[in-house]
Every structure is written in C-alpha cells, then in structure tokens.
Write a protein that holds these residues in place. Structure first.
Motif, short mmCIF file in Angstrom:
data_model
loop_
_atom_site.label_atom_id
_atom_site.label_comp_id
_atom_site.label_asym_id
_atom_site.label_seq_id
_atom_site.Cartn_x
_atom_site.Cartn_y
_atom_site.Cartn_z
N ILE A 38 0.81 -1.26 -0.04
CA ILE A 38 0.07 0.11 -0.19
C ILE A 38 0.70 1.14 0.11
O ILE A 38 1.98 1.31 0.40
CB ILE A 38 -0.91 0.05 1.33
CG1 ILE A 38 -1.87 -1.46 1.19
CG2 ILE A 38 -1.72 1.49 1.23
CD1 ILE A 38 -2.65 -1.22 2.45
N ALA A 90 -2.37 -0.79 -3.63
CA ALA A 90 -3.38 0.33 -3.26
C ALA A 90 -2.48 1.62 -2.91
O ALA A 90 -1.76 1.59 -2.52
CB ALA A 90 -4.40 -0.25 -1.99
N LEU A 100 -3.35 5.27 -0.83
CA LEU A 100 -4.37 5.98 0.11
C LEU A 100 -3.86 7.51 0.23
O LEU A 100 -2.83 7.71 0.43
CB LEU A 100 -4.22 5.36 1.57
CG LEU A 100 -4.90 6.08 2.56
CD1 LEU A 100 -6.59 5.93 2.26
CD2 LEU A 100 -4.75 5.49 4.01
N ARG A 118 -7.95 1.58 -7.68
CA ARG A 118 -7.14 1.37 -6.40
C ARG A 118 -6.69 2.45 -5.66
O ARG A 118 -5.97 2.31 -4.77
CB ARG A 118 -5.71 0.38 -6.93
CG ARG A 118 -4.80 1.09 -7.90
CD ARG A 118 -4.14 0.29 -8.82
NE ARG A 118 -5.01 -0.42 -9.59
CZ ARG A 118 -4.44 -1.47 -10.45
NH1 ARG A 118 -3.28 -1.79 -10.46
NH2 ARG A 118 -5.49 -2.12 -11.19
N PHE A 167 -7.79 5.29 -2.87
CA PHE A 167 -8.73 5.51 -1.95
C PHE A 167 -8.74 7.02 -0.95
O PHE A 167 -7.58 7.24 -1.24
CB PHE A 167 -8.59 4.48 -0.56
CG PHE A 167 -9.13 3.17 -1.30
CD1 PHE A 167 -10.08 2.20 -1.12
CD2 PHE A 167 -8.00 2.24 -1.84
CE1 PHE A 167 -10.33 0.95 -1.67
CE2 PHE A 167 -8.05 0.84 -2.43
CZ PHE A 167 -9.27 0.34 -2.22
N PHE A 213 -9.89 0.59 7.61
CA PHE A 213 -8.93 0.43 6.15
C PHE A 213 -9.18 -0.89 5.40
O PHE A 213 -8.36 -1.05 4.84
CB PHE A 213 -7.71 0.84 6.28
CG PHE A 213 -7.14 2.25 6.58
CD1 PHE A 213 -7.59 3.26 5.90
CD2 PHE A 213 -7.02 2.71 8.03
CE1 PHE A 213 -7.34 4.43 6.10
CE2 PHE A 213 -6.35 3.86 8.28
CZ PHE A 213 -6.87 4.95 7.28
N VAL A 229 -8.82 -0.96 1.73
CA VAL A 229 -7.61 -0.55 1.02
C VAL A 229 -6.57 -2.06 1.21
O VAL A 229 -6.17 -2.52 0.18
CB VAL A 229 -6.97 0.44 1.70
CG1 VAL A 229 -5.85 0.65 1.19
CG2 VAL A 229 -7.82 1.66 1.94
N LYS A 252 -8.02 -4.66 -1.13
CA LYS A 252 -7.34 -4.27 -2.51
C LYS A 252 -5.98 -4.59 -2.82
O LYS A 252 -5.56 -5.20 -3.87
CB LYS A 252 -7.75 -2.67 -2.95
CG LYS A 252 -7.25 -2.63 -4.40
CD LYS A 252 -7.83 -3.13 -5.46
CE LYS A 252 -9.06 -2.78 -5.84
NZ LYS A 252 -9.82 -3.10 -7.04
#
Length: 520
Positions: A209, A275, A277, A293, A295, A314, A317, A320
């Motif tokens: 991530i 992913a 964020l 992907r 967020f 989360f 997230v 994913k």
C-alpha cells in the motif's frame, strides 16, 4: 449555476492570472470551484456570528475541516462540498445566526490591493487550517489559533482598507508560527523526535500500500491494521518524513518510499499493482489505469473513489492490496537524479543536538553558507531551477530542505561536512518550524540577528500552505527570500512593492546569477 469559475489560489493557475474556464488546471470543475466559494462564504458568515455568539469545540473543528476542504488538490467532489456547506450553515443557525452569507466573490472583484491582502489572509488561513487539523487529530489544539481563524474569516467580510487589513495579514503569520509549533509538539509527543534515516526507493515483491499526504495519524492507523497481514507500506510525497519518527519506524513493514513528488503521480501510479491511500492535499484526478485502487480519507474526496470514513476501517484498502498482489519481483526505482535512496529525519531536535559541531564548522570556515531550499513542488516549467541551484552550490555550503520541493534534488549525493550530509531533509512543509528553530539558535550562538547569518532562503511555492509559511517568515522579519518559480497571481503590484521594499523578497532568476548575488 454558471459554467465558469475564477480561482487563482495556486501557482499553476491558468496563464499566471487565474483559472476562468470550465475547469481549473488542477482538474477541479467549475461547479466544484463555485461550491468552494459558497463554502468560504458560509464560513465568513459563521465567523461573523461568532464575533458576538460564543463558538463551541464543534464550531472550531468544523471551521478547520471546511477550510481544509478548499485547499488545492483536496476535494473535487461536489456532493461532499455541498454537505460541508450545509453543516456550516447549520452550525451558524445553531449559534443564533440569520440566513444569508457574505459572498466571497466580492473579494475577487474588489480593488486589486484589497483583493491582494484579503487573498493573503484567506489563503493563509486555508494553509494553517491543515496544520491545525493534523494537530487536532493527535489531540492538540490552541485557543489562540482557534480564535484567530474566526477573527481572520470575519475580517474578510469587512469593508476595510489596507491599514486595517495589513495587520491581519501579519497576524496570520504570527498565529501560524504558534500553529506549526503546536503540530511539531503533537508529532514528536506521539511519535518521538525524528532521527536521520536512510530510506530505500526499492519496492519489495508482494502486496503493498502506498500512503501519500501529510497525516501521520492515518499512517499509524494503517500500520496497525496491516500488521501480520503480509502487506508492506510505502510512503509517497510529503509522507516520506514519517520514516524519521522512532514510533513509526518500529513497524517492520514500513519499508521505504515510492515515487517522487505529488505532481508525478499520474505517471508513477500508472498500473501500479498496489493500493494507494490519499490522506491530504496532493490528489490529482486519477487515470483509469489505476483509479480502481485509489482510496481517500479525511477531507480528501473525488467522485467515484472509495472513501474511508471517520471509523478509519482500512479494510477496503487492505483487501485491494491483497487482491492486486504487488510485484512478482523486487523493483528497483530511482529518484529524479538516479539515486537509489533518500535521507530524512533532520528536524530541529537532531540538528540542534549537534549544534556545537555546526557552530565550530562555521567558525573554522568549513561551512561558509546555509541555504534553505524547499517548499512546494509543481509541474510548471522552470522548477528545474531548484535542482540546478543545489547542484551548483559550493562544497562548503549546507542545504537544508523540507516539503515536496526536495524531490528535485534529495537523491543527490553531495558529500558531507564535518560528518553531516550537505543535504539535510527537515521534514514536511510544516517543519519550516524546525528551520526557524535552527536559524534562531544559530543567531543566538553567534550573537547576531537571523538576517545577519550566512543563511539564504530559496523557496518554491505552489499552494496555500506555502502562503501561510511565507507570512510567518515575514512576521519574524526574515529578509532576502528568493521566491519562485513565479510570483503569486493574487499579489498586486503595490503589495509586491511593499514586500520587496520591506523584506527584500526577490523573484528567482537563474541559479548562476542568484548564487553570484548571494555569495558575492
């Protein structure tokens, strides 16, 4: 609703004067821009009520959220902006205010000097709101800061001249210093004093991530929720300084940094198998190759993207990231200049802990000059100036840097002086507070004023956080600041002349000419 807009709050604004078409250069639609003006108008109305009716803790938090929503590259979603407008108006009514708001668009049509000063106040408040919000997420607030947001917003609705507005401009800088100190205390209390840390640009195989933005609390919560799940976490953009905090470094799956500055994300995130964020301002309209992907959380919002709400779950997230699986083999990326690692963690705690070495190096002639080269990065041509400037600085000079502007040069190896690297990353944009602390300590050690130090500030600006930091530097009386790549469109010739005459703010020219002027 008119299908046109006016916005000139950031550096990339159309033709250097203002975005006036159907969409801004940032990707914000005219409808979203119009709603953000409506939100600002509602905030001014709320603030005017609060001059006679006492605000609550809920009022103060709402003001921060709403101001934060209007910063460039934060919220592109008309529906969430409308919800924020409704909340602000409801709060105004709850405090006894009458219907009807001041129309902020009156400012854009005002005398250019009044427009300039009110813009400095408004954009400074927006930038400061982000810092105050991050501090609040870590349990810190300030009555002085909260009160000034309402004072500053209310001033925007007054029919005042330059003599009344200029003190508010300078007070914005004063209060922002308090706000940055508050956030510095919040961050170091929660996560420890940053220490110098080498951060790899390699992405290991397996699920991952990418976390971008500024909010350390969001990163911490994600690290906790991903423990033991086989997912690695990588920072991006202004989240890079997180690697310097001891209580964040303890998470073994916080691995390194992905990519470079925020404005390169559409290329660097293209089909990335992880992913992403977004926690604060730095969002660009995501391309179809990776939008599935991406967020958002906090006040960041974009139509069609999954938003993580206040519960901070989360799970979407994480799921994913696991589904995408990451890279099958380790990926070796580099910075803009080909470096494979970057360093961070040189906050005021670290630099001042070796202040005796720094002072001795200056007295002994090993260090001849300090440059603070930093600020916001952006896509406008001309920003290579900062890379070239740093490359051309003499070997007996030190470069302090902060914010995402450092990605222009932070992977360069310029060697060391007295065991200290010549490039020292002090952190995020709000860590301008660290630079100020160091400058004040050095001036005290040498028994001189800050402006008498062998120190030059070479700053790049992009959005409203840079505005409030500049106002803080002016409040402190710092002079001889080099500013680029262009001057703000909202600063009128008369206001610019005032800044030049009183603070010697200088537009950047070329690295060669500016270095010659600075170093003689």
């Amino acid at each position: 609703m008119e299908n046109k807009m006016f916005c000139f709050q950031c550096e990339q604004t159309m033709r250097g004067t203002g975005c006036t078409g159907c969409a801004g250069v940032c990707g914000k639609s005219a409808a979203a821009a119009d709603l953000q003006d409506e939100l600002t108008s509602a905030l001014i109305g709320l603030a005017r009520v609060c001059q006679t009716n006492a605000p609550t803790a809920q009022t103060h938090r709402l003001v921060l959220e709403a101001l934060f929503t209007t910063i460039t590259n934060v919220n592109f979603d008309e529906s969430t902006i409308q919800i924020m407008i409704d909340r602000v108006r409801a709060e105004k009514a709850a405090l006894g205010g009458q219907a009807g708001d001041y129309d902020v668009r009156q400012i854009w049509k005002a005398d250019e000097d009044i427009r300039s000063l009110k813009s400095l106040i408004l954009f400074g408040l927006r930038g400061m709101a982000a810092y105050a919000y991050h501090a609040l997420m870590l349990g810190r607030s300030s009555e002085e800061v909260d009160a000034f947001f309402l004072k500053g917003l209310a001033a925007l609705g007054e029919d005042w001249g330059m003599d009344e507005l200029l003190p508010i401009v300078m007070e914005t800088g004063k209060v922002n210093l308090t706000c940055m100190a508050l956030l510095d205390e919040a961050n170091t209390t929660a996560y420890g004093t940053p220490t110098p840390t080498t951060v790899p640009l390699t992405i290991e195989k397996g699920p991952f991530i990418i976390v971008t933005g500024h909010d350390l609390k969001d990163l911490e919560l994600l690290l906790k929720q991903t423990e033991g799940k086989g997912i690695n976490i990588y920072t991006h953009g202004e989240m890079l300084p997180a690697h310097g905090y001891p209580l964040l470094k303890k998470y073994g799956h916080l691995k390194g940094n992905f990519g470079t500055a925020w404005q390169n994300q559409q290329k660097e995130f293209d089909n990335v198998p992880g992913a992403i964020l977004f926690t604060t301002n730095c969002l660009m309209p995501p391309r179809s190759s990776y939008s599935d992907r991406v967020f958002t959380t906090e006040v960041v919002s974009y139509p069609g993207l999954v938003h993580i709400g206040e519960d901070k779950d989360f799970t979407p997230v994480i799921e994913k990231a696991l589904a995408l699986g990451g890279y099958s083999e380790e990926q070796h990326f580099t910075g803009i200049n080909g470096g494979t690692t970057v360093m961070t963690g040189f906050g005021h705690g670290t630099v001042l802990s070796v202040a005796d070495k720094v002072i001795d190096a200056v007295k002994g002639g090993a260090i001849k000059h300090f440059f603070l080269v930093g600020g916001c990065d952006g896509a406008r041509p001309g920003r290579n100036y900062y890379t070239d400037f740093v490359k051309q600085t003499p070997a007996d000079t030190v470069i302090l840097t902060l914010a995402c502007g450092k990605y222009r040069f932070n992977d360069l190896d310029l060697g060391t002086i007295g065991g200290l690297p010549r490039i020292m990353d002090m952190g995020q944009c709000n860590d301008a507070y660290s630079a100020i602390k160091v400058a004040v300590a050095l001036s005290e050690a040498f028994g001189c004023g800050v402006n008498d130090l062998p120190l030059t500030l070479v700053l790049s600006w992009y959005e409203q956080k840079a505005v409030c930091i500049l106002l803080t530097l002016l409040y402190l009386g710092l002079k001889n600041i080099y500013l680029g790549p262009t001057l703000p469109a909202f600063v009128s010739p008369n206001v610019l002349n005032f800044l030049v005459e009183n603070y010697n703010i200088t537009p950047i020219s070329t690295p060669e000419e500016d270095l010659k002027k600075i170093l003689g």
